[in-house]
Design a protein around this motif. Structure first.
Motif, PDB file in Angstrom:
ATOM      1  N   ARG A 132       9.811 -23.832 -16.691  1.00  0.00           N
ATOM      2  CA  ARG A 132       9.932 -24.309 -15.264  1.00  0.00           C
ATOM      3  C   ARG A 132       8.796 -24.213 -14.707  1.00  0.00           C
ATOM      4  O   ARG A 132       8.362 -25.173 -13.843  1.00  0.00           O
ATOM      5  N   SER A 177      -4.268 -12.523  -8.698  1.00  0.00           N
ATOM      6  CA  SER A 177      -4.659 -13.558  -9.475  1.00  0.00           C
ATOM      7  C   SER A 177      -5.418 -14.572  -9.030  1.00  0.00           C
ATOM      8  O   SER A 177      -5.108 -14.919  -7.781  1.00  0.00           O
ATOM      9  N   LEU A 196       6.967 -11.595   3.181  1.00  0.00           N
ATOM     10  CA  LEU A 196       7.835 -11.669   2.162  1.00  0.00           C
ATOM     11  C   LEU A 196       8.587 -13.275   2.138  1.00  0.00           C
ATOM     12  O   LEU A 196       9.068 -13.517   3.026  1.00  0.00           O
ATOM     13  N   PRO A 197       8.480 -13.833   0.948  1.00  0.00           N
ATOM     14  CA  PRO A 197       9.034 -15.205   0.902  1.00  0.00           C
ATOM     15  C   PRO A 197      10.448 -15.191   1.322  1.00  0.00           C
ATOM     16  O   PRO A 197      11.242 -14.402   0.861  1.00  0.00           O
ATOM     17  N   ASP A 222       4.107 -14.561  -7.676  1.00  0.00           N
ATOM     18  CA  ASP A 222       3.862 -13.418  -6.873  1.00  0.00           C
ATOM     19  C   ASP A 222       5.032 -12.132  -6.944  1.00  0.00           C
ATOM     20  O   ASP A 222       6.172 -12.652  -6.906  1.00  0.00           O
ATOM     21  N   TYR A 223       4.501 -11.132  -7.089  1.00  0.00           N
ATOM     22  CA  TYR A 223       5.719 -10.117  -7.228  1.00  0.00           C
ATOM     23  C   TYR A 223       6.341  -9.785  -5.812  1.00  0.00           C
ATOM     24  O   TYR A 223       7.475  -9.308  -5.945  1.00  0.00           O
ATOM     25  N   LYS A 224       5.987 -10.251  -4.907  1.00  0.00           N
ATOM     26  CA  LYS A 224       6.651 -10.144  -3.644  1.00  0.00           C
ATOM     27  C   LYS A 224       7.813 -11.340  -3.317  1.00  0.00           C
ATOM     28  O   LYS A 224       8.595 -11.081  -2.422  1.00  0.00           O
ATOM     29  N   ASP A 225       8.032 -12.268  -4.437  1.00  0.00           N
ATOM     30  CA  ASP A 225       8.569 -13.521  -4.252  1.00  0.00           C
ATOM     31  C   ASP A 225      10.125 -13.033  -5.069  1.00  0.00           C
ATOM     32  O   ASP A 225      10.276 -13.515  -5.962  1.00  0.00           O
ATOM     33  N   GLN A 252       0.642 -18.978 -11.038  1.00  0.00           N
ATOM     34  CA  GLN A 252       0.596 -17.691 -10.668  1.00  0.00           C
ATOM     35  C   GLN A 252       1.997 -17.283 -10.197  1.00  0.00           C
ATOM     36  O   GLN A 252       2.918 -18.165  -9.364  1.00  0.00           O
TER      37      GLN A 252
END
Lengths: 76, 133
Positions: free
Chosen positions: A14, B94, B103-104, A24-27, A22
């Motif tokens: 995907r 990164s 926050l998305p 994001d761990y917040k996503d 990249q």
């Protein structure tokens, strides 16, 4: 055309398709696509990710777990 | 000097003023060590994915700063000393990271659906072919 019961269509990564490099761990809403209901990371064989993107996703999931955005394991 | 992203969770029973005080303290630590704050964001009280130190909710604070290893050492030391902080994480973003700290927004994507028997609690590894039990 008869296909064997075990033939699966080819899954494409995907992230390669969308040229995203990249994660994001917040996503968390996105990461939830790559964990099972119990909270396990979905293997590449199922998710269809390429090796490099699977690593990126895995790292993001682990980071999100560590800061309590995702659960390590979810009870049903 | 590199850019880092740091996130920490404050106990939910603190008042807004107390939270602001903790945040100011952390900013002070960064600046004391020659770093500079780039962005900061308060996500407010959120439900935690799992219980941390008996807390089910917590206030999330995220910020980005420029600094070196000294800043991180001192910052993480201060996190540990601060009783109101229950969890923290510092990462190096990164390359090509857009640098958004909000926050998305929750969800559109299709959630992963596992087949029955795929994701069993009594198994460490995947096993799809066999019946559960």
């Amino acid at each position: 055309m008869e296909k064997s019961r075990f033939t699966q269509r080819k899954k494409n990564c995907r992230f390669c398709t969308d040229k995203i490099n990249q994660v994001d761990y917040k996503d968390t809403s996105m990461l939830r696509n790559f964990v099972t209901e119990r909270g396990k990371i979905v293997p590449r064989r199922i998710s269809g990710n390429c090796a490099s993107h699977q690593r990126v996703v895995g790292l993001a999931i682990k980071r999100a777990r560590s800061i309590a955005l995702l659960a390590f394991s979810e009870d049903r | 000097m590199l850019t880092y992203e740091s996130i920490f969770i404050i106990r939910p029973n603190l008042t807004d003023e107390e939270v602001a005080k903790v945040v100011e303290k952390m900013k002070g630590v960064v600046e004391k060590n020659g770093g500079s704050i780039l962005q900061a964001e308060n996500w407010g009280k959120r439900k935690l994915a799992y219980e941390v130190e008996k807390e089910k909710k917590g206030t999330y604070i995220v910020f980005r700063f420029k600094g070196d290893g000294k800043v991180i050492n001192d910052l993480e030391h201060t996190y540990r000393m601060e009783d109101s902080i229950i969890k923290f994480l510092t990462v190096k973003p990164s390359k090509g990271d857009p640098g958004t700290l909000t926050l998305p927004a929750a969800d559109e994507g299709r959630p992963f659906r596992s087949r029955p028997g795929y994701d069993r609690e009594d198994r460490g590894r995947h096993d799809s072919g066999r019946k559960a039990n």
